[in-house]
Scaffold this motif. Structure first.
Motif, mmCIF file in Angstrom:
data_model
loop_
_atom_site.group_PDB
_atom_site.id
_atom_site.type_symbol
_atom_site.label_atom_id
_atom_site.label_comp_id
_atom_site.label_asym_id
_atom_site.label_seq_id
_atom_site.Cartn_x
_atom_site.Cartn_y
_atom_site.Cartn_z
ATOM 1 N N LEU A 288 0.856 -1.182 0.000
ATOM 2 C CA LEU A 288 0.000 0.000 0.000
ATOM 3 C C LEU A 288 0.894 1.234 0.000
ATOM 4 C CD1 LEU A 288 -2.411 -1.197 2.873
ATOM 5 C CD2 LEU A 288 -2.660 -1.573 0.394
ATOM 6 N N VAL A 289 0.866 1.970 -1.098
ATOM 7 C CA VAL A 289 1.668 3.195 -1.203
ATOM 8 C C VAL A 289 0.722 4.354 -0.904
ATOM 9 C CG1 VAL A 289 3.238 4.553 -2.620
ATOM 10 C CG2 VAL A 289 3.098 2.081 -2.954
ATOM 11 N N PRO B 43 -5.093 8.720 1.086
ATOM 12 C CA PRO B 43 -4.305 9.414 2.103
ATOM 13 C C PRO B 43 -3.495 8.429 2.955
ATOM 14 C CG PRO B 43 -6.606 9.307 2.759
ATOM 15 C CD PRO B 43 -6.531 8.739 1.368
ATOM 16 N N GLY B 44 -2.461 8.940 3.565
ATOM 17 C CA GLY B 44 -1.645 8.095 4.446
ATOM 18 C C GLY B 44 -2.154 8.171 5.868
ATOM 19 N N THR C 241 3.581 1.771 3.061
ATOM 20 C CA THR C 241 4.522 2.874 3.185
ATOM 21 C C THR C 241 3.745 4.175 3.066
ATOM 22 O OG1 THR C 241 6.556 3.878 2.345
ATOM 23 C CG2 THR C 241 5.109 2.876 0.696
ATOM 24 N N GLY C 242 4.135 5.140 3.862
ATOM 25 C CA GLY C 242 3.495 6.453 3.793
ATOM 26 C C GLY C 242 4.483 7.471 3.256
ATOM 27 N N ILE C 243 4.055 8.203 2.255
ATOM 28 C CA ILE C 243 4.927 9.198 1.619
ATOM 29 C C ILE C 243 5.080 10.419 2.539
ATOM 30 C CG2 ILE C 243 5.220 10.669 -0.428
ATOM 31 C CD1 ILE C 243 5.332 7.593 -0.973
ATOM 32 N N GLY C 244 6.291 10.939 2.583
ATOM 33 C CA GLY C 244 6.535 12.183 3.327
ATOM 34 C C GLY C 244 6.177 12.048 4.792
ATOM 35 N N VAL D 32 1.554 5.665 9.050
ATOM 36 C CA VAL D 32 1.314 4.464 8.233
ATOM 37 C C VAL D 32 2.118 3.282 8.786
ATOM 38 C CG1 VAL D 32 1.723 3.443 5.947
ATOM 39 C CG2 VAL D 32 0.624 5.681 6.141
ATOM 40 N N MET D 33 3.348 3.532 9.195
ATOM 41 C CA MET D 33 4.172 2.440 9.736
ATOM 42 C C MET D 33 3.529 1.841 10.999
ATOM 43 S SD MET D 33 8.116 2.603 11.065
ATOM 44 C CE MET D 33 8.563 3.739 9.790
#
Ligand code: KMH
Ligand code: ZN
Length: 279
Positions: free
Chosen positions: A172-173, A181-182, A206-209, A215-216
């Motif tokens: 999941l990106v 959304p993250g 993984t969560g962007i920025g 997310v982790m």
């Protein structure tokens, strides 16, 4: 609840600029050094994008082959090549990534707005990528940028069969501008949708920025696995640039241990993902 944690490192990506982030590994030597460091602190998969002599993203077939060979020689990590490349890469070049002989490759389940760009993944292209991976004994990681892409994956598996190795693993990106959304709520919605996929399907997130940490933590709490790396975040904490990919992997491994789900070794990860053991 899964007993241990798969940690994937995505060290480079196609979007971050070396000039802006000097710690980004862009040469083969830098990539191999990063991969070794990340393996030593808990990574078991490396998700690889490569750069050319000017640090621009490239899918050059020779460079890709050399990269796979060098990573296999220097580490025991599962080598997962990106078939996503950069938003500008033509489909034919993205399909040709499989010719470099990776153990795994990414396979994105739909088109998504990607900041100011569009990351194109037509249905016919997805089918082509999936079936070529089956034929070439490459294990896919299905990249999911939005909830509906899990339904596309269900359609793909129902119409074209299970991936090589028989195990379904999704990543999941989250938090891409244009995708889901993250947030923990979005992650939980995805986890609910995983029920429609084959028994035993596993997921990483993984969560962007700045969505990296929520997310982790949500992924660990939900029984998921982790992807971290400078492809996804270049800020360790507010005002603190990431020093190295290993710094991000070490933090993920520490959280995984706190959650009583220590990092999988590469051998254990191969067994879970259906990637043949290295001989
Ligand atoms: N660079 C993005 C456009 C993948 O590696 O498969 C696509 C991407 C996904 O990073
Ligand atoms: Zn990628």
């Amino acid at each position: 609840m899964t007993a241990a944690t798969l940690i994937t490192v995505a060290p480079t990506g196609a979007e971050v600029e070396k000039a802006a982030v000097p710690a980004l590994p862009v040469t083969l030597d830098e990539l191999v050094a990063t991969a070794k460091e990340c393996e030593s602190v808990g990574a078991s998969v490396v998700h690889v994008h490569i750069r050319d002599g000017e640090a621009r993203p490239t899918l050059d077939p020779g460079r890709l082959r050399d990269t796979v060979a060098a990573l296999r020689e220097s580490t025991d990590l599962i080598v997962q090549l990106s078939s996503g490349g950069a938003v500008t890469d033509p489909e034919a070049n993205r399909l040709a990534v499989l010719d470099a002989g990776p153990e795994m490759a990414s396979c994105t389940m739909g088109t998504v707005n990607f900041g100011d760009d569009v990351f194109m993944n037509r249905w016919e292209f997805i089918v082509d990528l999936h079936t070529r991976m089956q034929e070439r004994a490459v294990v896919p990681e299905y990249e999911i940028f939005d909830l509906g892409q899990l339904t596309t994956l269900e359609r793909l598996l129902n119409s074209h069969g299970l991936p090589y190795g028989g195990h379904v693993h999704v990543d999941l990106v989250m938090g891409v501008p244009g995708g889901m959304p993250g947030t923990p709520a979005a992650l939980v919605a995805c986890v609910a949708a995983l029920r429609d996929l084959p028994e035993g399907t596993t997921f990483s997130a993984t969560g962007i920025g700045r969505t990296t940490l929520p997310v982790m933590l949500a992924s660990l709490a939900a029984g998921g696995h982790l992807r971290v790396g400078m492809e996804d975040t270049v800020t360790y904490a507010k005002g603190q640039p990431v020093e190295s990919n290993a710094q991000l992997v070490a933090r993920a491994a520490a959280f995984a241990r706190l959650a009583q789900r220590p990092p999988l070794t590469p051998g254990e990860a191969r067994a879970m993902l259906g990637v043949p053991a290295r001989t």
